[in-house]
Design an enzyme around this catalytic site. Structure first.
Site, PDB file in Angstrom:
ATOM      1  CG  HIS A 123      -0.361  -0.012   2.529  1.00 42.49           C
ATOM      2  ND1 HIS A 123      -1.036   0.388   3.660  1.00 42.49           N
ATOM      3  CD2 HIS A 123       0.889  -0.374   2.955  1.00 42.49           C
ATOM      4  CE1 HIS A 123      -0.231   0.279   4.721  1.00 42.49           C
ATOM      5  NE2 HIS A 123       0.924  -0.196   4.313  1.00 42.49           N
ATOM      6  CG  HIS A 124       3.983   2.132   2.164  1.00 42.44           C
ATOM      7  ND1 HIS A 124       3.164   2.989   2.882  1.00 42.44           N
ATOM      8  CD2 HIS A 124       4.397   1.182   3.038  1.00 42.44           C
ATOM      9  CE1 HIS A 124       3.088   2.558   4.140  1.00 42.44           C
ATOM     10  NE2 HIS A 124       3.823   1.463   4.255  1.00 42.44           N
ATOM     11  CB  CYS A 125       3.782   0.722  -4.542  1.00 43.88           C
ATOM     12  SG  CYS A 125       4.490   0.938  -6.187  1.00 43.88           S
ATOM     13  CD  GLN A 184      -0.678   8.582   5.032  1.00 48.08           C
ATOM     14  OE1 GLN A 184       0.244   9.012   5.718  1.00 48.08           O
ATOM     15  NE2 GLN A 184      -1.134   9.230   3.982  1.00 48.08           N
ATOM     16  CG  ASN A 192       2.254   6.520   1.210  1.00 43.41           C
ATOM     17  OD1 ASN A 192       2.307   5.309   1.460  1.00 43.41           O
ATOM     18  ND2 ASN A 192       3.315   7.205   0.831  1.00 43.41           N
TER      19      ASN A 192
END
Length: 356
Positions: free
Chosen positions: A142-144, A184, A186
């Protein structure tokens, strides 16, 4: 612009909608031990589920590697080209020595496992819609976002799964992301910043990576946690906000990012949730999805301790024991309102007959 993709071939109906491949696991001269991540976590989850006789090799859906063509549905060509530089991959995966390896080795030993997990998430998206639920034992990067990786996330699998569903599956035009990893999310937030079809709920430790203020603007339901948050407060917040999110917008699919880095003692998460708390959390999310008959796709995301594999397996076993995931239900197309209406109608007919 639909193109041919093998990721959408129908899985055999005898299979559970649980997606995995031995190619998920990153094993490479011990380099993977330089990151706190347990790079063999995914295989361990499957082994625990086999030991408990929930699944067997021929009953799980084999993940396939996402091709460049698949990845370009979201990623820019420029970003994919950057991954041909070992130092870029070293930065994204936070394993500095990777910078010194020839890129063909990095592609095979680091990026191929991540591409296979990404393929697994895309496949699980369609399975969830077909069967009512699906679990990719990996994924949750979920950070990509489309043009930037980070935090061990090299491909935007959550964005990809949702975009594939929007483009290729009739009747899917709204999605809700429930991101309960300690960090988070992001990446998908940046990707869906101005996309009103996607509702994002994110519960995370407000003080840790990535602290992406710009991306926070995409979060519709933001729950920022303090250091050391414990079970009671956490589960109450998750329950309240999952119900709230699904009452606000009823999506056609839920993508549930079920990170286990909320576990007490996790070196990166900074929260203090017990193993039982994690099992209960997953139960809360699946119950909310099932009671509303919304298909749910779960990905496993972050979790950096040796004991997380056992907890993920325990959670899946618990969901099964409660009837929230079920192979038979899955085959009959649970979560598919047409199928469920048929089941209800036939049950009603039987009741009417017995009353006569």
């Amino acid at each position: 612009r639909p193109h041919r993709t093998e990721l959408y071939e129908d899985a055999p109906s005898a299979c559970w909608p649980i997606v995995y491949s031995p190619d998920y696991n990153i094993t490479f001269m011990g380099l993977e031990k330089l990151h706190p991540f347990d790079a063999g976590k995914w295989g361990k989850v499957i082994n625990f589920l086999k030991e408990e006789k929930l699944i067997a090799d021929d009953l799980i859906v084999q993940a396939r590697e996402a091709t460049d063509e698949d990845l370009l549905v979201v990623h820019t060509r420029r970003y994919l080209n950057k991954l041909k530089w070992s130092f870029v991959v070293a930065t994204i995966t936070e394993i500095p020595p990777v910078a010194f390896l020839p890129n063909f080795v990095v592609q095979r030993k680091v990026l191929k496992p991540l591409r296979t997990q990404t393929g697994g998430t895309i496949m699980a998206g369609k399975l969830a819609v077909d069967r009512g639920w699906a679990i990719n034992v990996g994924g949750g990067f979920h950070h990509c976002s489309s043009d930037k990786g980070g935090g061990f996330c090299a491909y935007a699998d959550i964005t990809l799964a949702i975009k594939f569903l929007f483009e290729r599956v009739q009747g899917v035009s709204k999605a809700t992301i429930i991101d309960l990893d300690a960090h988070q999310g992001n990446g998908h937030e940046r990707d869906f910043m101005d996309d009103h079809r996607v509702y994002i709920m994110d519960v995370y430790n407000r003080y840790i990576y990535p602290g992406d203020g710009f991306a926070k603007r995409a979060i519709k339901r933001k729950v920022e946690l303090e250091w050391g948050t414990e079970d009671t407060e956490y589960l109450q917040k998750v329950h309240t906000h999952v119900e709230g999110a699904l009452n606000e917008v009823k999506p056609d699919v839920i993508v549930y990012n079920a990170g286990t880095d909320i576990l007490d003692g996790d070196p990166l998460g900074g929260l203090a949730i017990s193993p039982q708390g994690i099992v209960k959390r997953d139960e809360v999310v699946f119950k909310a999805a099932r009671s509303r008959r919304i298909p749910i796709l779960m990905v496993t995301s972050g979790g950096y301790q040796k004991r997380t594999a056992r907890i993920i397996a325990d959670s899946i076993l618990n969901l099964h024991s409660l009837g929230l995931i079920d192979k038979e239900l899955a085959i009959s197309g649970a979560g598919n309102p047409k199928v469920e209406q048929m089941i209800r109608d036939s049950a009603k007919d039987l009741t009417d007959l017995s009353l006569q």
